[in-house]
Design a protein around this motif. Structure first.
Motif, PDB file in Angstrom:
ATOM      1  N   UNK A 163      -4.375 -44.806  -7.975  1.00  0.00           N
ATOM      2  CA  UNK A 163      -3.672 -44.105  -9.058  1.00  0.00           C
ATOM      3  C   UNK A 163      -2.254 -43.658  -8.700  1.00  0.00           C
ATOM      4  N   UNK A 164      -1.875 -43.745  -7.402  1.00  0.00           N
ATOM      5  CA  UNK A 164      -0.525 -43.331  -6.997  1.00  0.00           C
ATOM      6  C   UNK A 164       0.047 -44.353  -6.021  1.00  0.00           C
ATOM      7  N   UNK A 165       1.381 -44.316  -5.818  1.00  0.00           N
ATOM      8  CA  UNK A 165       2.021 -45.361  -5.012  1.00  0.00           C
ATOM      9  C   UNK A 165       1.850 -45.127  -3.515  1.00  0.00           C
ATOM     10  N   UNK A 166       2.006 -43.861  -3.071  1.00  0.00           N
ATOM     11  CA  UNK A 166       2.107 -43.649  -1.624  1.00  0.00           C
ATOM     12  C   UNK A 166       1.644 -42.259  -1.221  1.00  0.00           C
ATOM     13  N   UNK A 167       1.260 -42.127   0.050  1.00  0.00           N
ATOM     14  CA  UNK A 167       0.994 -40.809   0.629  1.00  0.00           C
ATOM     15  C   UNK A 167       1.724 -40.723   1.969  1.00  0.00           C
ATOM     16  N   UNK A 168       2.443 -39.615   2.162  1.00  0.00           N
ATOM     17  CA  UNK A 168       3.094 -39.332   3.443  1.00  0.00           C
ATOM     18  C   UNK A 168       2.073 -38.583   4.280  1.00  0.00           C
ATOM     19  N   UNK A 169       1.738 -39.117   5.447  1.00  0.00           N
ATOM     20  CA  UNK A 169       0.704 -38.487   6.268  1.00  0.00           C
ATOM     21  C   UNK A 169       1.328 -37.496   7.240  1.00  0.00           C
ATOM     22  N   UNK A 170       1.023 -36.220   7.055  1.00  0.00           N
ATOM     23  CA  UNK A 170       1.571 -35.187   7.937  1.00  0.00           C
ATOM     24  C   UNK A 170       0.474 -34.394   8.618  1.00  0.00           C
ATOM     25  N   UNK A 171      -0.729 -34.968   8.726  1.00  0.00           N
ATOM     26  CA  UNK A 171      -1.825 -34.253   9.378  1.00  0.00           C
ATOM     27  C   UNK A 171      -2.404 -33.171   8.480  1.00  0.00           C
ATOM     28  N   UNK A 172      -3.352 -32.369   9.009  1.00  0.00           N
ATOM     29  CA  UNK A 172      -3.999 -31.334   8.199  1.00  0.00           C
ATOM     30  C   UNK A 172      -3.058 -30.187   7.842  1.00  0.00           C
ATOM     31  N   UNK A 173      -3.274 -29.578   6.668  1.00  0.00           N
ATOM     32  CA  UNK A 173      -2.427 -28.462   6.207  1.00  0.00           C
ATOM     33  C   UNK A 173      -2.814 -27.180   6.937  1.00  0.00           C
ATOM     34  N   UNK A 174      -1.799 -26.395   7.304  1.00  0.00           N
ATOM     35  CA  UNK A 174      -2.041 -25.229   8.149  1.00  0.00           C
ATOM     36  C   UNK A 174      -2.647 -24.030   7.396  1.00  0.00           C
ATOM     37  N   UNK A 175      -2.137 -23.747   6.195  1.00  0.00           N
ATOM     38  CA  UNK A 175      -2.632 -22.579   5.449  1.00  0.00           C
ATOM     39  C   UNK A 175      -3.952 -22.916   4.766  1.00  0.00           C
ATOM     40  N   UNK A 176      -4.004 -24.043   4.069  1.00  0.00           N
ATOM     41  CA  UNK A 176      -5.279 -24.553   3.558  1.00  0.00           C
ATOM     42  C   UNK A 176      -5.677 -24.101   2.171  1.00  0.00           C
ATOM     43  N   UNK A 177      -5.070 -23.061   1.613  1.00  0.00           N
ATOM     44  CA  UNK A 177      -5.278 -22.727   0.196  1.00  0.00           C
ATOM     45  C   UNK A 177      -3.913 -22.760  -0.497  1.00  0.00           C
ATOM     46  N   UNK A 178      -3.918 -22.907  -1.828  1.00  0.00           N
ATOM     47  CA  UNK A 178      -2.685 -23.056  -2.576  1.00  0.00           C
ATOM     48  C   UNK A 178      -1.802 -21.817  -2.468  1.00  0.00           C
ATOM     49  N   UNK A 179      -0.547 -21.989  -2.928  1.00  0.00           N
ATOM     50  CA  UNK A 179       0.410 -20.880  -2.872  1.00  0.00           C
ATOM     51  C   UNK A 179      -0.034 -19.715  -3.754  1.00  0.00           C
ATOM     52  N   UNK A 180       0.387 -18.534  -3.379  1.00  0.00           N
ATOM     53  CA  UNK A 180       0.270 -17.359  -4.236  1.00  0.00           C
ATOM     54  C   UNK A 180       1.286 -17.528  -5.367  1.00  0.00           C
ATOM     55  N   UNK A 181       0.858 -17.327  -6.623  1.00  0.00           N
ATOM     56  CA  UNK A 181       1.808 -17.439  -7.745  1.00  0.00           C
ATOM     57  C   UNK A 181       2.093 -16.045  -8.297  1.00  0.00           C
TER      58      UNK A 181
END
Ligand code: AMP
Ligand code: MG
Length: 313
Positions: A163-181
């Motif tokens: 469904x999408x063209x590409x993914x940039x692989x940067x390893x696992x995310x450090x914070x792990x939950x979405x941003x505070x809005x």
């Protein structure tokens, strides 16, 4: 369409920014979760984000840029925004501010609202991509709408393959939950708890932050009752497992996977979506979850878990 996996190096940032320039989609790591990026000025690119995720069009997207000066071209900039940006950007904080006329953004990004959600992410790969592209990137989480958010490139591939063209692989995310809005169009209002504890916002603003009431109109998709849902049903505040359940532990308990045996909320947030993906892959009928304290990052973790456990539409 096969997803092209792009390495996080100078050539990769260049080819990922060319994909964006063509109006196609690139998933990329931020410190919170992987985002699904498209050119925020291009109607077709933004429409493709909604289509790839199966996301309802009334759910507006967060726009990512790499500097405060780039943000100021898009939105009005009250003093409170400046205080918080100086304190917490780049980082896991999204501000919702009045959209400036002539911002050049696709109206699909804001779902026609007069406000815009903006963030300057801290992840070096996100920073490099934004610098190479040199424009605003609309990016919700890179997962099918309503499902568990991705914290690795493999999660993105599993959820959005074809469904999408590409993914940039940067390893696992450090914070792990979405941003505070945080809404700043009126008095400061917490629209979604996330990777930056609300206590830190209140300390920086020297005052209280109002909590969003469920009677208010929906302004963030994370506010929908069922969200972040695995296939297995989710049961919260569980002391032990029942038949056909696996246990997602917290603290010193025997569990199939433990968010943090030491009871550390930062570690637990970083592990949350990864462990939910892994437990879901075990094909149990249910996932039982240990109690998690409701302060600091625990608010964001419990918010995601309550929505994962909510009745499905
Ligand atoms: P996601 O990245 O999938 O977690 O979704 C982006 C989040 O930003 C959602 O919760 C959106 O509703 C929220 N958002 C985007 N624009 C606005 C806005 N103008 N007002 C309030 N929330 C917004
Ligand atoms: Mg999301």
């Amino acid at each position: 369409m096969q997803i092209n996996q792009i390495s996080a190096n100078a050539d990769g940032f260049k080819s990922a920014s060319e994909v964006l320039r063509k109006g196609e989609l690139v998933a990329f790591p931020t410190e919170t979760v992987y985002g699904l990026g498209g050119d925020a000025r291009n109607d077709l690119a933004v429409a493709r984000i909604f289509a790839a995720k199966g996301r309802p069009r009334f759910n507006p997207l967060i726009v990512h840029v790499n500097s405060i000066s780039a943000v100021q071209k898009l939105v009005e900039w009250p003093e409170q925004a400046d205080i918080l940006a100086q304190a917490f950007w780049p980082g896991p904080l999204t501000l919702v501010l009045p959209l400036k006329p002539g911002s050049g953004l696709s109206p699909l990004v804001t779902a026609d609202l007069p406000t815009l959600a903006v963030r300057v992410p801290a992840h070096p790969v996100a920073q490099s991509l934004l610098a190479a592209f040199d424009g605003p990137v609309a990016a919700p989480s890179a997962n099918p709408s309503g499902r568990i958010s991705p914290t690795t490139a493999a999660h993105v591939m599993a959820g959005l393959s074809g469904r999408i063209s590409a993914v940039l692989d940067g390893g696992p995310c450090e914070v792990g939950v979405e941003s505070t809005i945080l809404g700043l169009a009126d008095a400061p209002t917490l629209l979604r708890p996330g990777g930056l504890p609300v206590e830190a916002l209140e300390a920086a603003l020297h005052g209280p932050v109002a909590r969003h009431s469920s009677d208010d109109p929906l302004t963030a998709p994370g506010q929908m009752a069922s969200h972040y849902a695995p296939d297995a049903r989710v049961r919260l505040n569980a002391a032990e497992t029942r038949k056909d359940e696996v246990l997602l532990g917290f603290g010193p308990v025997e569990a199939d996977l433990n968010l943090s045996p030491a009871g550390d909320l930062t570690e637990a947030a970083a592990n949350l979506f990864h462990h939910l993906h892994a437990l879901d892959a075990m094909d149990a009928a249910g996932i039982a979850v240990s109690p998690i304290p409701e302060h600091g990052l625990g608010r964001a973790i419990n918010d995601r878990l309550r929505r994962a456990a909510a009745p499905r539409p």
